[in-house]
Design a protein around this motif. Structure first.
Motif, short mmCIF file in Angstrom:
data_model
loop_
_atom_site.label_atom_id
_atom_site.label_comp_id
_atom_site.label_asym_id
_atom_site.label_seq_id
_atom_site.Cartn_x
_atom_site.Cartn_y
_atom_site.Cartn_z
N GLU A 120 0.83 -1.22 0.00
CA GLU A 120 0.00 0.00 0.00
C GLU A 120 0.85 1.26 0.00
OE1 GLU A 120 -3.46 0.73 1.99
OE2 GLU A 120 -4.25 -1.30 1.96
N GLY A 121 2.17 1.11 0.13
CA GLY A 121 3.06 2.27 0.05
C GLY A 121 3.49 2.85 1.38
N VAL A 122 3.17 2.18 2.47
CA VAL A 122 3.62 2.65 3.79
C VAL A 122 5.05 2.17 4.01
CG1 VAL A 122 3.23 2.58 6.27
CG2 VAL A 122 1.27 2.59 4.70
N THR A 123 5.92 3.08 4.43
CA THR A 123 7.30 2.73 4.75
C THR A 123 7.43 2.51 6.24
OG1 THR A 123 8.20 3.96 2.87
CG2 THR A 123 9.70 3.49 4.70
N ALA A 124 8.01 1.38 6.62
CA ALA A 124 8.28 1.09 8.03
C ALA A 124 9.78 1.04 8.25
CB ALA A 124 7.64 -0.23 8.42
N ARG A 125 10.27 1.89 9.13
CA ARG A 125 11.66 1.82 9.58
C ARG A 125 11.68 0.89 10.78
NH1 ARG A 125 15.11 6.59 10.42
NH2 ARG A 125 16.48 5.58 8.89
N VAL A 126 12.41 -0.21 10.68
CA VAL A 126 12.36 -1.25 11.70
C VAL A 126 13.56 -1.09 12.64
CG1 VAL A 126 12.03 -3.71 12.12
CG2 VAL A 126 11.30 -2.73 9.94
N ILE A 127 13.33 -0.35 13.71
CA ILE A 127 14.40 -0.09 14.67
C ILE A 127 14.66 -1.32 15.53
CG2 ILE A 127 15.04 1.34 16.66
CD1 ILE A 127 13.35 3.60 15.27
N ALA A 128 13.60 -1.99 15.95
CA ALA A 128 13.73 -3.21 16.75
C ALA A 128 12.60 -4.15 16.40
CB ALA A 128 13.72 -2.89 18.24
N GLY A 129 12.83 -5.45 16.59
CA GLY A 129 11.80 -6.44 16.28
C GLY A 129 11.80 -6.81 14.82
N GLU A 130 10.62 -7.13 14.30
CA GLU A 130 10.50 -7.57 12.91
C GLU A 130 9.16 -7.14 12.34
OE1 GLU A 130 10.58 -11.74 10.26
OE2 GLU A 130 11.33 -11.70 12.33
N SER A 131 9.15 -6.73 11.08
CA SER A 131 7.91 -6.35 10.40
C SER A 131 8.00 -6.74 8.93
CB SER A 131 7.68 -4.83 10.51
OG SER A 131 6.46 -4.46 9.88
N GLN A 188 11.54 -8.62 23.90
CA GLN A 188 11.08 -8.72 22.51
C GLN A 188 10.48 -7.40 21.97
OE1 GLN A 188 8.54 -12.23 22.00
NE2 GLN A 188 9.58 -13.20 23.73
N PRO A 189 11.20 -6.29 22.12
CA PRO A 189 10.62 -5.01 21.69
C PRO A 189 10.41 -4.92 20.19
CG PRO A 189 12.94 -4.74 22.19
CD PRO A 189 12.57 -6.13 22.62
N LEU A 190 9.29 -4.34 19.82
CA LEU A 190 9.01 -3.93 18.44
C LEU A 190 9.01 -2.41 18.44
CD1 LEU A 190 7.93 -4.67 15.49
CD2 LEU A 190 5.67 -4.13 16.45
N TYR A 191 9.82 -1.81 17.57
CA TYR A 191 9.88 -0.35 17.49
C TYR A 191 9.90 0.01 16.01
CZ TYR A 191 11.39 4.39 19.01
OH TYR A 191 11.47 5.73 19.27
N LEU A 192 8.76 0.51 15.53
CA LEU A 192 8.60 0.88 14.13
C LEU A 192 8.32 2.37 14.00
CD1 LEU A 192 6.21 -1.96 12.85
CD2 LEU A 192 8.72 -1.99 12.97
N ASP A 193 8.98 3.00 13.03
CA ASP A 193 8.62 4.37 12.63
C ASP A 193 7.92 4.25 11.29
OD1 ASP A 193 8.40 7.07 12.14
OD2 ASP A 193 10.50 7.34 11.59
N LEU A 194 6.62 4.56 11.28
CA LEU A 194 5.78 4.35 10.10
C LEU A 194 5.54 5.65 9.37
CD1 LEU A 194 3.14 2.01 11.80
CD2 LEU A 194 5.16 1.34 10.47
#
Length: 290
Positions: A154-165, A178-184
């Motif tokens: 869909e065109g969303v960019t995720a910067r994956v700082i920690a975890g997995e996406s 198990q931190p997830l840290y995303l900049d969307l």
């Protein structure tokens, strides 16, 4: 590719941050406050700093101690120099991350290396399990170009700082929390982003550009405006976000596995018991931190 979200989490509540200051008078907004530490375990604090007035940030954060947790500083815009008593030094700048494990303790400073312009970013405090609170300190600078990114269909960019996406592993992994840290980064209005989450993981969304909607399992959407934080209920298998408004949106999605351990905090020390806090203060006063 991640499994599609079948039962999206709803919003439990939307919060407005508390204006405060820290360091040598740096103005900031505290989004995750101490009263939310049990609810958002393993996360202890989230601060947002954003100003183009040097009087708001110029004095920085001179030498101060930490023990018992990790700090994750994400610089959206600006330059800040880190130095600590364990011998680490690095320059945090646009789009970069500084990940520091205080462990048994150290003394560090974070000082701006700019006299004008915008200083904007976030600092997250991530708790350590009791068995790791007295481990050796650790530090890593992650420059912007090193942060893995993924773009959804869909065109969303995720910067994956920690975890997995979406099959992309982030810069940092932690076995217990198990931190997830995303900049969307959302573009056009209506762009959707889905992220599976284990039911037991606590999660929240912080919007810092535009507006984002959290779409619940019944299709109802809760709007989260710029500067607000939404706590997600633990009632689904993931989160569905959708951009709203008339401008591109950016948001942090943060989640983690709760430790379910006692939290004892005294300022920059976070341990499990009062006795451990007294020992931390005594060690600091007697120069025994790293």
């Amino acid at each position: 590719m991640d499994t599609p979200v079948q039962s999206p989490r709803r919003v439990e509540r939307v919060l407005t941050g508390v204006a405060t200051s820290d360091g040598a008078g740096v103005k900031l907004t505290r989004l995750l406050t101490q009263d939310l530490q049990q609810r958002l375990d393993p996360f202890l604090m989230l601060d947002n700093f954003a100003s183009d007035d040097p009087d708001d940030y110029g004095a920085g954060f001179p030498n101060h101690p930490h023990r018992g947790f990790e700090t994750v500083t994400y610089m959206i815009s600006g330059r800040m120099r880190h130095r600590d008593s364990a011998g680490h030094e690095g320059l945090l700048q646009n789009g970069g991350v500084q990940w520091m494990t205080a462990g048994r303790g150290l003394i560090h400073s974070e000082m701006p290396e700019q006299e004008e312009g915008v200083m904007e970013g976030f600092q997250l405090w991530l708790n350590l399990p009791g068995r790791d609170k007295m481990r050796e300190p650790w530090y890593r600078d992650i420059q912007s170009a090193e942060i893995p990114e993924v773009q959804t269909p869909e065109g969303v960019t995720a910067r994956v700082i920690a975890g997995e996406s979406h099959g992309v592993k982030g810069s940092v992994q932690r076995e217990t929390t198990q931190p997830l840290y995303l900049d969307l980064h959302f573009g056009a209005t209506g762009q959707r982003f889905e992220q599976p989450l284990p039911a037991q993981h606590n999660a929240f969304v912080c919007v810092y550009r535009g507006s984002v909607e959290v779409v619940g399992g019944d299709g109802a959407a809760t709007a989260v405006a710029r500067g607000r934080m939404a706590i997600l209920a633990n009632d689904g298998d993931g989160v569905v976000l959708r951009s709203a408004g008339n401008e591109p949106a950016r948001a942090l999605l943060i989640a983690g596995n709760p430790l379910r351990e006692p939290i004892a905090q005294y300022g920059p020390f976070v341990m499990n018991t009062r006795q451990q806090l007294l020992e931390a203060v005594e060690d600091f006063n007697n120069g025994r931190l790293a």
